[in-house]
Write a protein that holds these residues in place. Structure first.
Motif, PDB file in Angstrom:
ATOM      1  N   THR A 308       0.797  -1.237   0.000  1.00  0.00           N
ATOM      2  CA  THR A 308       0.000   0.000   0.000  1.00  0.00           C
ATOM      3  C   THR A 308       0.824   1.279   0.000  1.00  0.00           C
ATOM      4  OG1 THR A 308      -0.155  -0.117   2.428  1.00  0.00           O
ATOM      5  CG2 THR A 308      -1.951  -1.116   1.149  1.00  0.00           C
ATOM      6  N   TYR A 309       2.121   1.200   0.286  1.00  0.00           N
ATOM      7  CA  TYR A 309       2.936   2.417   0.291  1.00  0.00           C
ATOM      8  C   TYR A 309       3.778   2.444  -0.976  1.00  0.00           C
ATOM      9  CZ  TYR A 309       5.793   6.262   2.009  1.00  0.00           C
ATOM     10  OH  TYR A 309       6.417   7.479   2.148  1.00  0.00           O
ATOM     11  N   PRO A 310       3.531   3.385  -1.895  1.00  0.00           N
ATOM     12  CA  PRO A 310       4.154   3.392  -3.229  1.00  0.00           C
ATOM     13  C   PRO A 310       5.667   3.221  -3.255  1.00  0.00           C
ATOM     14  CG  PRO A 310       2.422   5.030  -3.138  1.00  0.00           C
ATOM     15  CD  PRO A 310       2.557   4.490  -1.745  1.00  0.00           C
ATOM     16  N   PRO A 311       6.470   3.945  -2.441  1.00  0.00           N
ATOM     17  CA  PRO A 311       7.932   3.750  -2.513  1.00  0.00           C
ATOM     18  C   PRO A 311       8.357   2.308  -2.228  1.00  0.00           C
ATOM     19  CG  PRO A 311       7.429   5.770  -1.343  1.00  0.00           C
ATOM     20  CD  PRO A 311       6.129   5.051  -1.526  1.00  0.00           C
ATOM     21  N   TYR A 312       7.719   1.675  -1.253  1.00  0.00           N
ATOM     22  CA  TYR A 312       8.067   0.287  -0.934  1.00  0.00           C
ATOM     23  C   TYR A 312       7.601  -0.647  -2.045  1.00  0.00           C
ATOM     24  CZ  TYR A 312       8.636   2.236   3.778  1.00  0.00           C
ATOM     25  OH  TYR A 312       9.019   2.990   4.863  1.00  0.00           O
ATOM     26  N   ARG A 313       6.406  -0.400  -2.538  1.00  0.00           N
ATOM     27  CA  ARG A 313       5.877  -1.228  -3.624  1.00  0.00           C
ATOM     28  C   ARG A 313       6.728  -1.093  -4.876  1.00  0.00           C
ATOM     29  NH1 ARG A 313       1.042   0.717  -3.772  1.00  0.00           N
ATOM     30  NH2 ARG A 313       1.322   2.161  -5.517  1.00  0.00           N
ATOM     31  N   ASN A 314       7.122   0.126  -5.193  1.00  0.00           N
ATOM     32  CA  ASN A 314       7.950   0.350  -6.378  1.00  0.00           C
ATOM     33  C   ASN A 314       9.315  -0.314  -6.240  1.00  0.00           C
ATOM     34  OD1 ASN A 314       5.888   1.893  -7.437  1.00  0.00           O
ATOM     35  ND2 ASN A 314       6.763   3.837  -6.771  1.00  0.00           N
ATOM     36  N   PHE A 315       9.867  -0.302  -5.037  1.00  0.00           N
ATOM     37  CA  PHE A 315      11.160  -0.950  -4.817  1.00  0.00           C
ATOM     38  C   PHE A 315      11.063  -2.444  -5.092  1.00  0.00           C
ATOM     39  CE2 PHE A 315      13.641  -3.468  -1.736  1.00  0.00           C
ATOM     40  CZ  PHE A 315      14.915  -3.208  -2.230  1.00  0.00           C
ATOM     41  N   VAL A 316       9.993  -3.071  -4.577  1.00  0.00           N
ATOM     42  CA  VAL A 316       9.821  -4.511  -4.788  1.00  0.00           C
ATOM     43  C   VAL A 316       9.602  -4.814  -6.263  1.00  0.00           C
ATOM     44  CG1 VAL A 316       8.353  -6.496  -4.286  1.00  0.00           C
ATOM     45  CG2 VAL A 316       8.943  -4.898  -2.465  1.00  0.00           C
ATOM     46  N   MET A 317       8.773  -4.015  -6.934  1.00  0.00           N
ATOM     47  CA  MET A 317       8.510  -4.239  -8.353  1.00  0.00           C
ATOM     48  C   MET A 317       9.769  -4.029  -9.184  1.00  0.00           C
ATOM     49  SD  MET A 317       5.441  -5.221  -8.398  1.00  0.00           S
ATOM     50  CE  MET A 317       5.198  -5.242 -10.175  1.00  0.00           C
ATOM     51  N   LEU A 318      10.553  -2.997  -8.856  1.00  0.00           N
ATOM     52  CA  LEU A 318      11.794  -2.747  -9.586  1.00  0.00           C
ATOM     53  C   LEU A 318      12.791  -3.867  -9.362  1.00  0.00           C
ATOM     54  CD1 LEU A 318      13.401  -0.753 -11.341  1.00  0.00           C
ATOM     55  CD2 LEU A 318      14.210   0.331  -9.232  1.00  0.00           C
ATOM     56  N   TRP A 319      12.842  -4.373  -8.134  1.00  0.00           N
ATOM     57  CA  TRP A 319      13.734  -5.479  -7.829  1.00  0.00           C
ATOM     58  C   TRP A 319      13.361  -6.717  -8.641  1.00  0.00           C
ATOM     59  CZ3 TRP A 319      12.686  -9.983  -4.591  1.00  0.00           C
ATOM     60  CH2 TRP A 319      13.827 -10.731  -4.296  1.00  0.00           C
ATOM     61  N   LYS A 320      12.053  -6.974  -8.744  1.00  0.00           N
ATOM     62  CA  LYS A 320      11.599  -8.113  -9.535  1.00  0.00           C
ATOM     63  C   LYS A 320      11.911  -7.912 -11.005  1.00  0.00           C
ATOM     64  CE  LYS A 320       7.624  -9.940  -8.820  1.00  0.00           C
ATOM     65  NZ  LYS A 320       6.168 -10.104  -8.639  1.00  0.00           N
ATOM     66  N   GLN A 321      11.708  -6.678 -11.496  1.00  0.00           N
ATOM     67  CA  GLN A 321      11.994  -6.398 -12.900  1.00  0.00           C
ATOM     68  C   GLN A 321      13.475  -6.554 -13.209  1.00  0.00           C
ATOM     69  OE1 GLN A 321      10.441  -2.515 -13.685  1.00  0.00           O
ATOM     70  NE2 GLN A 321       8.308  -3.123 -13.378  1.00  0.00           N
ATOM     71  N   ASN A 322      14.325  -6.094 -12.282  1.00  0.00           N
ATOM     72  CA  ASN A 322      15.764  -6.226 -12.479  1.00  0.00           C
ATOM     73  C   ASN A 322      16.188  -7.680 -12.515  1.00  0.00           C
ATOM     74  OD1 ASN A 322      16.158  -3.481 -12.593  1.00  0.00           O
ATOM     75  ND2 ASN A 322      16.645  -3.259 -10.412  1.00  0.00           N
ATOM     76  N   ARG A 323      15.606  -8.480 -11.638  1.00  0.00           N
ATOM     77  CA  ARG A 323      15.917  -9.917 -11.655  1.00  0.00           C
ATOM     78  C   ARG A 323      15.454 -10.549 -12.951  1.00  0.00           C
ATOM     79  NH1 ARG A 323      16.452 -13.281  -6.759  1.00  0.00           N
ATOM     80  NH2 ARG A 323      15.539 -14.805  -8.157  1.00  0.00           N
ATOM     81  N   SER A 324      14.231 -10.164 -13.390  1.00  0.00           N
ATOM     82  CA  SER A 324      13.699 -10.697 -14.634  1.00  0.00           C
ATOM     83  C   SER A 324      14.550 -10.265 -15.816  1.00  0.00           C
ATOM     84  CB  SER A 324      12.252 -10.241 -14.823  1.00  0.00           C
ATOM     85  OG  SER A 324      11.741 -10.687 -16.049  1.00  0.00           O
ATOM     86  N   PHE A 325      14.970  -8.992 -15.817  1.00  0.00           N
ATOM     87  CA  PHE A 325      15.800  -8.472 -16.901  1.00  0.00           C
ATOM     88  C   PHE A 325      17.150  -9.181 -16.940  1.00  0.00           C
ATOM     89  CE2 PHE A 325      19.095  -5.482 -18.323  1.00  0.00           C
ATOM     90  CZ  PHE A 325      18.655  -5.249 -19.624  1.00  0.00           C
ATOM     91  N   HIS A 326      17.722  -9.411 -15.736  1.00  0.00           N
ATOM     92  CA  HIS A 326      19.009 -10.087 -15.664  1.00  0.00           C
ATOM     93  C   HIS A 326      18.904 -11.503 -16.202  1.00  0.00           C
ATOM     94  CE1 HIS A 326      22.932 -11.320 -14.156  1.00  0.00           C
ATOM     95  NE2 HIS A 326      22.342 -12.358 -13.558  1.00  0.00           N
ATOM     96  N   PHE A 327      17.838 -12.216 -15.815  1.00  0.00           N
ATOM     97  CA  PHE A 327      17.638 -13.576 -16.288  1.00  0.00           C
ATOM     98  C   PHE A 327      17.428 -13.603 -17.791  1.00  0.00           C
ATOM     99  CE2 PHE A 327      14.739 -17.031 -17.471  1.00  0.00           C
ATOM    100  CZ  PHE A 327      15.462 -18.131 -17.039  1.00  0.00           C
ATOM    101  N   SER A 328      16.620 -12.645 -18.287  1.00  0.00           N
ATOM    102  CA  SER A 328      16.339 -12.585 -19.721  1.00  0.00           C
ATOM    103  C   SER A 328      17.602 -12.275 -20.514  1.00  0.00           C
ATOM    104  CB  SER A 328      15.267 -11.520 -19.992  1.00  0.00           C
ATOM    105  OG  SER A 328      15.030 -11.398 -21.368  1.00  0.00           O
ATOM    106  N   THR A 329      18.445 -11.366 -19.993  1.00  0.00           N
ATOM    107  CA  THR A 329      19.678 -10.996 -20.679  1.00  0.00           C
ATOM    108  C   THR A 329      20.635 -12.172 -20.743  1.00  0.00           C
ATOM    109  OG1 THR A 329      19.433  -8.731 -19.900  1.00  0.00           O
ATOM    110  CG2 THR A 329      21.614  -9.388 -20.664  1.00  0.00           C
ATOM    111  N   VAL A 330      20.763 -12.873 -19.618  1.00  0.00           N
ATOM    112  CA  VAL A 330      21.648 -14.034 -19.580  1.00  0.00           C
ATOM    113  C   VAL A 330      21.155 -15.108 -20.522  1.00  0.00           C
ATOM    114  CG1 VAL A 330      22.482 -15.914 -18.110  1.00  0.00           C
ATOM    115  CG2 VAL A 330      22.440 -13.577 -17.242  1.00  0.00           C
TER     116      VAL A 330
END
Length: 352
Positions: A308-330
């Protein structure tokens, strides 16, 4: 000493399981690990991903820590096994097996940790209320009155735990109570190394009255401060920046959502009190699920706070996106490398 009628004494012939259900013991171990992981992550997010949030972050940390402390005590340190409809039970956790701490003291500390969660929640609302009150100075408290209010809010668990401890019977009186009220269970209790049973004495009545007062006061405090905070924001919307207005509203919505998770404490406590009154025959199973609900609170609170708190939610979503991007790049790099090797091998074969 004992405050039961003759008719009640004759009615306590229920069959009580003095064993520890396998699923319940397993649940204690699982929820202890899960709660610690989720709470640790939420603490990291609060302390290091709050951006320019002022000292309010430390109040959020306090609330999350209090919830985790309650879960840790219930699921690891205490591991209470209720014996309802007998008003009592025994402990099987670390504090019993390793440190040999009396069950009465562990039960008292349980009341302290549960009330501490309420105190932390109230402190968060008061702190946020004062932060928003600075916009208009209408409800703003000076430093000394503010400190007094916070102190009184956080002194509540101490008073509640003290009242519960005063209501505890001595071991000798507990044995007498078992013989008088639960005569068919005397042999079962004799085989327990330690246990705690309660009586409806004066201090017990005072304790429950004080808890009811605390719940009522918390509700009034939250409703009042919430109304005043939204009122201040709306009346001064033109005088504050759009970003500050959005930040205050987002924080307030998140806090209200976290307040909603207190249902996992209030509802079980209410059902527990109801079971004490009616002495329902199958209440032992119900009390197992009451403890399950209580130990879910800190995890639920942490998840709701992050969502419910945007900064925390955005951090989690960005972290997931970065992991997904890293996996996709590899993955793409691996495919490209394989394709190049295949083409190189094909070229060598054609040349030959």
């Amino acid at each position: 000493m004992v405050m039961f009628t003759e008719e009640q004494l004759m009615s306590f012939t229920y069959i009580v399981d003095f064993g520890v259900p396998d699923w319940f013991k397993l649940y204690y171990h699982v929820i202890s690990v899960v709660s610690t992981i989720i709470s640790s992550f939420s603490v990291y997010v609060i302390l290091f991903q709050s951006g320019k949030m002022d000292g309010y972050r430390y109040y959020l940390f306090y609330m999350q820590f209090a919830g985790w402390l309650m879960d840790l005590h219930l699921s690891t340190l205490m591991q209470f096994i209720p014996l309802f409809p007998v008003f009592g039970g025994y402990c099987t956790g670390v504090l019993t097996h390793i440190f040999g701490i009396d069950d009465s003291f562990q039960t008292t500390y349980t009341a302290f940790t549960i009330c501490l969660v309420a105190s932390a929640l109230n402190s968060c609302f008061v702190r946020k209320h004062q932060a928003i009150s600075k916009i208009s100075s209408k409800y703003l408290l000076n430093d000394i009155p503010y400190i007094v209010v916070i102190f009184l809010l956080n002194f509540y668990p101490v008073v509640a735990a003290t009242l519960l401890y005063l209501s505890m019977l001595t071991k000798e009186n507990q044995i007498i109570l078992v013989k008088e009220v639960y005569p068919n269970l005397v042999d079962n209790f004799a085989h327990l190394p330690n246990y705690v049973v309660f009586d409806s004495n004066f201090w017990a009545i005072v304790f429950f009255a004080f808890i009811f007062f605390g719940c009522t006061y918390t509700l009034i405090l939250i409703v009042t401060t919430t109304y005043q905070m939204f009122n201040i924001l709306e009346n001064n919307r033109k005088h504050i920046s759009t970003s500050n207005y959005a930040k205050h509203r987002a924080t307030l919505r998140s806090l209200l959502a976290q307040f909603a998770t207190c249902f996992l404490i209030v509802a079980p406590a209410s059902i527990f009190s109801f079971l004490i009154v009616i002495r329902y025959e199958h209440s032992q199973v119900a009390t197992h699920w009451i403890i399950v609900a209580l130990t879910l609170h800190s995890s639920a609170n942490a998840i709701v706070m992050i969502i419910t708190y945007p900064p925390y939610r955005n951090f989690v979503m960005l972290w997931k996106q970065n992991r997904s991007f890293h996996f996709s790049t590899v993955h793409r790099s691996s495919e490209m490398h394989t394709r190049m090797n295949t083409e190189r091998s094909f070229a060598i074969t054609v040349t030959s």
